[in-house]
Design an enzyme around this catalytic site. Structure first.
Site, mmCIF file in Angstrom:
data_model
loop_
_atom_site.group_PDB
_atom_site.id
_atom_site.type_symbol
_atom_site.label_atom_id
_atom_site.label_comp_id
_atom_site.label_asym_id
_atom_site.label_seq_id
_atom_site.Cartn_x
_atom_site.Cartn_y
_atom_site.Cartn_z
ATOM 1 N N LYS A 78 9.643 3.172 -62.988
ATOM 2 C CA LYS A 78 8.316 3.537 -61.970
ATOM 3 C C LYS A 78 7.452 4.001 -62.425
ATOM 4 O O LYS A 78 6.661 3.046 -63.458
ATOM 5 C CB LYS A 78 8.981 4.754 -63.008
ATOM 6 C CG LYS A 78 8.698 6.763 -62.300
ATOM 7 C CD LYS A 78 8.503 7.833 -63.282
ATOM 8 C CE LYS A 78 8.709 8.962 -62.616
ATOM 9 N NZ LYS A 78 8.777 10.508 -63.238
ATOM 10 N N SER A 153 11.570 13.943 -60.661
ATOM 11 C CA SER A 153 9.588 12.773 -60.580
ATOM 12 C C SER A 153 10.726 11.019 -59.959
ATOM 13 O O SER A 153 9.520 10.946 -58.933
ATOM 14 C CB SER A 153 8.823 12.655 -60.951
ATOM 15 O OG SER A 153 9.024 12.365 -62.273
ATOM 16 N N SER A 177 13.118 14.870 -64.548
ATOM 17 C CA SER A 177 12.730 13.391 -63.721
ATOM 18 C C SER A 177 13.848 12.945 -64.136
ATOM 19 O O SER A 177 13.483 11.517 -62.854
ATOM 20 C CB SER A 177 11.586 13.116 -63.998
ATOM 21 O OG SER A 177 10.680 14.811 -62.746
HETATM 22 N N1 GLN Z 1 10.757 19.012 -61.772
HETATM 23 C C1 GLN Z 1 9.969 18.885 -63.277
HETATM 24 C C2 GLN Z 1 8.465 19.342 -62.980
HETATM 25 O O1 GLN Z 1 8.037 19.429 -61.743
HETATM 26 C C3 GLN Z 1 10.191 18.064 -64.206
HETATM 27 C C4 GLN Z 1 9.516 17.414 -64.293
HETATM 28 C C5 GLN Z 1 9.701 15.628 -64.611
HETATM 29 O O2 GLN Z 1 10.320 15.491 -65.654
HETATM 30 N N2 GLN Z 1 8.757 14.263 -64.446
HETATM 31 O O3 GLN Z 1 7.438 19.195 -63.780
#
Ligand code: GLN
Length: 489
Positions: A78, A153, A177
């Protein structure tokens, strides 16, 4: 050998028997990237040295040098993790040309184990999102249906893994994410216990919640990667010195007698019918394998999403203050700038560098941390967080693991929630709690919707009890109708 359906251990065996070379494995995946990435938009930067690094592994193998369990295994990372000499952007304009001079600990441990880095994977900007739509590189597509999001994400990691553009990937999980995109794309994702995996070199989003972990094809692969990347790191004082079990060697399908908690608050209705069916199927399968199903409760679940967005935004606003255009990253031009105004320069740089969602969170977080509001918001949220962690402990007094959905529904259409941030946030209701409580979570493929979109299920364990979680995942992998199913890309 069918590399498409081979586990990392299978590939490793062929490699040691000299039936295939590391270079051939790498070239196989590079060809898949060349053929399919333009449709999916998962890889955003390639490692130009991948083939040379694979040949190095082959030479070491030929010399009989000791190599780790990931020798010759091509992985994708990532874009949230620093990779020495390979551009690392967090999918943000503000880091568009940033080439880190060092590797994240996760990356250096993968390399030390012999892995070959293929490149960097798309994501939401600074990992803020649930759909991979907030990226300077454009949205990643769900390989099961290109009109749908892959989740986020770590959408690039999950989509690349689902379409087998690499043998395994690394994602990060601050509020879901890793698990949510794994669920949307039919792959296995692990969010480790907070402190299990070093955050050194992982671009900071919300430091008290962030963890990196594997997104892989099967539980065995996820377990193997987890044991390679886990453990104390002198560069991250929040890492634990708890012993790291040999997760992959200890995998055990005999889960008879385990108590599996179904969380009351997760099953209170509002779930997509296909998600509900998938959970019911897993419950039946667990009973057949000799597990006892018990009801557990975390009453503060109703506060989880607001608590998470308050804490995450606050920590993000502090972490992201380092992007000022002075030390590194994007720098606004000085044109028409009054000579004396440093503040104007910061504003211009940050105004140009950050996307809409990131700005929204910086503003929310700055507000919650400002004097006069800190006690009412950030401090209060931290106190409630502590209470919720205690409620999780209570659950684990009466059960070994908690089973639940990953997401309220399968993947949604690209664009569907983009103009409604609140509905996007509410989507995270089942994943943010594990981060707030610091406990590990696993997402494994278990169902498919009427529209042919995958549905994962989630297991959560007590702190540092990843082995138990992986064992139950391993047993469920045998009964899941979705195991090793790959989309036609
Ligand atoms: N969807 C969550 C957010 O927007 C989680 C994102 C993540 O785990 N990086 O913060």
């Amino acid at each position: 050998m069918d590399l498409l359906r081979a586990s990392i251990a299978d590939i490793g065996q062929q490699l040691r028997k000299k039936q295939i070379s590391s270079l051939e494995i790498t070239q196989y995946f590079l060809q898949r990237i060349a053929a399919h990435n333009s449709k999916i938009n998962a890889f955003v930067t390639s490692n130009d040295n991948a083939e040379r690094e694979a040949s190095d592994v082959d030479q070491k193998l030929a010399r009989g040098e000791l190599l780790g369990p990931l020798s010759g295994i091509p992985v994708g990372i990532k874009d949230m993790l620093c990779t020495k000499g390979i551009r690392t952007t967090a999918a943000s304009h503000i880091l568009k040309n940033f080439v880190p001079p060092y590797d994240a600990t996760v990356v250096s441990r993968l390399k030390r184990s012999g892995a070959v880095i293929l490149g960097k994977l798309n994501q939401d900007e600074f990992a803020m999102g649930s759909s991979n739509e907030n990226s300077i590189f454009g949205a990643t597509k769900n390989p099961w249906n290109l009109d749908f999001v892959p989740g986020g994400s770590s959408g690039g990691s999950a989509a690349a893994q689902a379409s087998r553009l690499c043998a395994a990937t690394i994602g990060t999980d601050t509020g879901g994410s890793i698990r949510q995109p794994a669920s949307f794309c039919n792959v296995v994702g692990v969010k480790p216990t907070y402190g299990r995996v070093s955050r050194f070199g992982v671009i900071a989003y919300a430091s008290s919640l962030d963890q990196a972990g594997p997104i892989a094809s099967c539980v065995e692969d996820a377990a193997l990667i987890l044991e390679v990347i886990s453990g104390f790191d002198q560069f991250d004082s929040t890492t634990s010195n708890q012993k790291v079990p040999e997760f992959s060697k200890n995998l055990n399908k005999n889960i008879k007698g385990l108590r599996i908690g179904l969380m009351k608050e997760y099953m209170m209705g509002g779930l997509h019918p296909d998600v509900e069916k998938t959970i019911a199927l897993a419950v039946e399968d667990l009973k057949r394998m000799g597990c006892e199903i018990v009801e557990v409760s975390v009453p503060l679940t109703a506060q989880a999403v607001p608590m998470y967005y308050l804490i995450a935004a606050s920590e993000a606003s502090s972490n992201l203050s380092r992007y000022d255009g002075v030390k590194y990253g994007h720098r606004a031009s000085f044109e028409n700038l009054s000579k004396t105004s440093l503040e104007e320069f910061y504003m211009r740089t940050r105004g140009q560098g950050f996307g809409v969602e990131v700005k929204r969170r910086i503003m929310l977080g700055t507000y919650c941390l400002s004097s006069g509001y800190y006690d009412a918001y950030y401090k209060k949220a931290c106190q409630v967080r502590r209470l919720m962690a205690e409620q999780f402990q209570n659950c684990f007094n009466s059960c070994d693991l908690i089973l639940g959905p990953v997401s309220t529904a399968p993947a949604f259409r690209i664009g569907e929630k983009l103009s409604d941030p609140l509905s996007m946030y509410l989507n995270d209701v089942f994943t943010v709690s594990a981060n707030l409580a610091g406990v590990p979570g696993l997402s494994i493929p278990y169902g498919i919707s009427i529209d042919n979109l995958p549905i994962g299920i989630q297991l959560m364990a007590n702190h540092f009890d990843e082995q138990k979680m992986l064992n139950v995942g391993y047993a469920l992998q045998e009964t899941s109708p979705m195991t090793w199913r790959i989309p036609n890309v």
